[in-house]
Design a protein around this motif. Structure first.
Motif, PDB file in Angstrom:
ATOM      1  N   HIS A 243       0.740  -1.143   0.065  1.00  0.00           N
ATOM      2  CA  HIS A 243      -0.032  -0.106   0.027  1.00  0.00           C
ATOM      3  C   HIS A 243       0.941   1.316   0.016  1.00  0.00           C
ATOM      4  O   HIS A 243       2.097   1.105   0.041  1.00  0.00           O
ATOM      5  N   ASP A 244       0.246   2.384  -0.305  1.00  0.00           N
ATOM      6  CA  ASP A 244       0.934   3.606  -0.499  1.00  0.00           C
ATOM      7  C   ASP A 244       0.769   4.579   0.672  1.00  0.00           C
ATOM      8  O   ASP A 244      -0.430   4.399   1.434  1.00  0.00           O
ATOM      9  N   LEU A 245       1.725   5.517   0.935  1.00  0.00           N
ATOM     10  CA  LEU A 245       1.578   6.533   1.986  1.00  0.00           C
ATOM     11  C   LEU A 245       2.544   7.405   1.546  1.00  0.00           C
ATOM     12  O   LEU A 245       3.670   7.249   0.814  1.00  0.00           O
ATOM     13  N   ALA A 246       2.288   8.788   2.007  1.00  0.00           N
ATOM     14  CA  ALA A 246       3.266   9.961   1.703  1.00  0.00           C
ATOM     15  C   ALA A 246       3.658  10.250   3.103  1.00  0.00           C
ATOM     16  O   ALA A 246       3.116  10.060   4.115  1.00  0.00           O
ATOM     17  N   LEU A 247       4.997  10.552   3.292  1.00  0.00           N
ATOM     18  CA  LEU A 247       5.772  10.571   4.587  1.00  0.00           C
ATOM     19  C   LEU A 247       6.306  11.823   4.581  1.00  0.00           C
ATOM     20  O   LEU A 247       7.246  12.193   3.445  1.00  0.00           O
ATOM     21  N   TYR A 248       6.558  12.490   5.675  1.00  0.00           N
ATOM     22  CA  TYR A 248       7.224  13.902   6.129  1.00  0.00           C
ATOM     23  C   TYR A 248       8.089  13.623   7.540  1.00  0.00           C
ATOM     24  O   TYR A 248       7.640  13.069   8.376  1.00  0.00           O
ATOM     25  N   LEU A 249       9.349  13.589   7.191  1.00  0.00           N
ATOM     26  CA  LEU A 249      10.462  13.534   8.355  1.00  0.00           C
ATOM     27  C   LEU A 249      10.789  14.859   8.531  1.00  0.00           C
ATOM     28  O   LEU A 249      11.214  15.578   7.639  1.00  0.00           O
ATOM     29  N   PRO A 250      10.901  15.381   9.636  1.00  0.00           N
ATOM     30  CA  PRO A 250      11.159  16.892  10.213  1.00  0.00           C
ATOM     31  C   PRO A 250      12.515  16.922   9.773  1.00  0.00           C
ATOM     32  O   PRO A 250      13.450  16.019   9.788  1.00  0.00           O
ATOM     33  N   PRO A 251      13.132  18.371   9.629  1.00  0.00           N
ATOM     34  CA  PRO A 251      14.674  18.655   9.279  1.00  0.00           C
ATOM     35  C   PRO A 251      15.328  18.075  10.093  1.00  0.00           C
ATOM     36  O   PRO A 251      16.620  17.789   9.892  1.00  0.00           O
ATOM     37  N   THR A 252      15.228  17.961  11.566  1.00  0.00           N
ATOM     38  CA  THR A 252      16.224  17.235  12.414  1.00  0.00           C
ATOM     39  C   THR A 252      16.025  15.802  12.748  1.00  0.00           C
ATOM     40  O   THR A 252      16.704  15.361  13.503  1.00  0.00           O
ATOM     41  N   TYR A 253      15.219  15.241  11.871  1.00  0.00           N
ATOM     42  CA  TYR A 253      15.256  13.838  11.999  1.00  0.00           C
ATOM     43  C   TYR A 253      16.415  12.785  12.030  1.00  0.00           C
ATOM     44  O   TYR A 253      17.266  13.069  11.427  1.00  0.00           O
ATOM     45  N   ASP A 254      16.477  11.866  13.246  1.00  0.00           N
ATOM     46  CA  ASP A 254      17.640  11.350  13.207  1.00  0.00           C
ATOM     47  C   ASP A 254      16.992   9.927  13.810  1.00  0.00           C
ATOM     48  O   ASP A 254      16.345   9.989  14.988  1.00  0.00           O
ATOM     49  N   SER A 255      17.292   9.108  13.017  1.00  0.00           N
ATOM     50  CA  SER A 255      16.780   7.627  13.347  1.00  0.00           C
ATOM     51  C   SER A 255      17.253   7.015  14.603  1.00  0.00           C
ATOM     52  O   SER A 255      16.763   6.142  15.054  1.00  0.00           O
ATOM     53  N   ASN A 256      18.415   7.745  15.157  1.00  0.00           N
ATOM     54  CA  ASN A 256      18.742   7.124  16.405  1.00  0.00           C
ATOM     55  C   ASN A 256      18.729   8.261  17.580  1.00  0.00           C
ATOM     56  O   ASN A 256      19.239   7.763  18.742  1.00  0.00           O
ATOM     57  N   CYS A 257      17.678   8.814  17.602  1.00  0.00           N
ATOM     58  CA  CYS A 257      17.399   9.761  18.543  1.00  0.00           C
ATOM     59  C   CYS A 257      16.804   9.234  19.667  1.00  0.00           C
ATOM     60  O   CYS A 257      16.068   8.172  19.673  1.00  0.00           O
TER      61      CYS A 257
END
Length: 484
Positions: A243-257
């Motif tokens: 399935h589809d989705l549109a995604l927004y990740l914020p400018p400070t996004y850190d997958s290890n936050c």
């Protein structure tokens, strides 16, 4: 703000033509800006610009069924555009009773051009070649709207497109207070313009089992994973169980936050797709501006699609909403929270939607109450109501007694003065008040059932309600900017 947005340059259109649009600051009446469309096609006999490029009206000559239909050249401060569900066919725009689009001028040698002043806003457009908007003419072109030859600007394609809906190209015009200010109406849409470089989040077009970066993705460019997982069992589009989705990740996004990001799930409306919000409303620009202005903390935004999930899309709406709710809780939320650094804390989850997506939001509010801390109802709740005093079928004291969490959620209701969902939303507001549930409301005095209204409601949802202290009280929206 003196900006020159050159959104496109001449390029080949279907092998026979080219197109462009530019937004230029003039510093002159009537708006301070002018927009020029250029199209090249030596075989064309006439060219129209339409696809959401609507005529204007004003607050003194507008009803839910009528627009003054002013040409952009006749713009006056306080003018705005409205739309119903079927703006191209209802015959309610202006004394002529038809919306005919705007005819381009033939400047010779296959060149077509049209220039007009436009005020602040986000506008969608497409070209119609050798065909009148009404009556519609047939097309056999692949990827076009059945029954009408709409062509996007190839140098300014939408965020994403697919066979389910033909999204149009977009341009944006800044606000010039000198020429556009009206003391009665705030029509400044600069909150949807791009933020400066370095402050922009990342826009993605995502399959439930893969992510594809797509700030601009052309029609049919999406790829299906070679070894798809069962991330969306039952889905039929774009592939089985995908399935589809549109995604927004914020400018400070850190997958290890260390701290997961809060998540806003933002739904399209009836007949829509996952890509409506980022394309037609520039929703990710709005989120960028909310974060930059410190109205909200860095937030992940998920725009899912509630069609083609294996539910009965053509069945009764309540049944569809129940099925979608169950699907999202079982598949969508776990996918987001296992793939991205997204919070699973209900207090850090929000659900909002427009029109039929607002009915889905109401379904979530009533029957998935403790999964989300915030709910944004934009132009809808339970469907058309008999009047704005009809609360039958809405939340009540009995509902709250059976589910006390309803009274502790952050509830927001937004709708327009000329909105077909006006009575529905007023009924919801009255029901919430009678049930003792604190909520915030955004009444858009110039708003209809259209994207400029939903841009406004998203902006105020973020400013006044999203991630703010609960339960909402009469002081909630008066506390000003929240610094995180």
């Amino acid at each position: 703000m003196r900006l020159v947005h050159h959104l496109a340059a001449l390029a080949t259109l279907l092998g026979t033509g080219s197109a462009s649009v530019s937004v230029k600051y003039t510093g002159q009446a009537p708006t301070g800006y002018e927009v020029t469309f250029r199209y090249t096609n030596a075989s064309a006999h006439k060219v129209q610009i339409a696809g959401g490029l609507l005529p204007f009206t004003d607050q003194f000559r507008t009803t839910p069924a009528f627009s003054a239909a002013y040409d952009p050249h006749d713009y006056r401060p306080g003018d705005f555009f409205v739309s119903g569900l079927n703006v191209n066919t209802t015959g309610n725009l202006g004394p002529q009773g038809n919306y005919t689009g705007f005819y381009m001028n033939n400047t010779g040698n296959g060149h077509w051009e049209w220039t007009a002043p436009f005020p602040s806003g986000t506008y969608s457009y497409a070209y119609i070649i050798d065909c009148d908007l009404g009556p519609r003419c047939a097309t056999t072109e692949p990827g076009q709207v059945p029954g009408l030859t709409f062509y996007n600007d190839p140098e300014n394609p939408p965020f994403q497109n697919d066979h389910l809906q033909f999204n149009h190209s977009i341009f944006q015009v800044p606000y010039d207070r000198q020429y556009q200010y009206d003391p009665a109406l705030n029509l400044d849409f600069d909150f949807a313009l791009p933020v400066p470089a370095g402050h922009q989040g990342k826009a993605l077009a995502v399959n439930y089992s893969e992510s594809v970066e797509a700030s601009i993705v052309l029609i049919d460019s999406r790829e299906t994973p070679a070894n798809p997982t069962q991330a969306s069992p039952g889905s039929t589009y774009p592939a089985k169980d995908i399935h589809d989705l549109a995604l927004y990740l914020p400018p400070t996004y850190d997958s290890n936050c260390a701290t997961p990001y809060p998540v806003l799930y933002l739904s399209h409306g009836g007949g829509g797709t996952a890509f409506d919000w980022p394309n037609l409303a520039k929703a990710f620009n709005i989120i960028d501006n909310l974060i930059l202005s410190q109205w909200i903390p860095p937030t992940i935004v998920v725009c899912p699609a509630f069609y083609n999930l294996g539910c009965n899309d053509s069945g009764p709406i309540p049944d569809l909403m129940i099925c979608v709710r169950e699907n999202y809780l079982a598949t969508l939320l776990p996918f987001i929270e296992s793939t991205y650094r997204a919070s699973s804390d209900p207090d850090q989850r929000a659900f909002a939607g427009l029109s039929l997506g607002s009915e889905l939001t109401y379904e979530m509010y009533i029957n998935a109450t403790t999964h989300f801390g915030y709910f944004g109802h934009f132009s809808g709740a339970r469907g058309p109501a008999a009047s704005d005093t009809n609360t039958a079928g809405y939340i009540s004291n009995i509902s709250v007694a059976a589910n006390p969490a309803l009274a502790s959620r952050g509830v927001f209701v937004g709708f327009g003065n000329f909105d077909i969902a006006f009575s529905d939303c007023r009924s919801l507001e009255l029901a919430l008040e009678l049930a003792g549930v604190g909520f915030l409301s955004r009444f858009v005095p110039w708003g209809s059932h259209f994207w400029n209204t939903w841009q406004d409601t998203l902006w105020y949802f973020g400013r006044t309600a999203l991630w703010k202290q609960r339960p909402f009280t009469v002081e909630t929206a008066r506390r000003g900017r929240v610094v995180y």
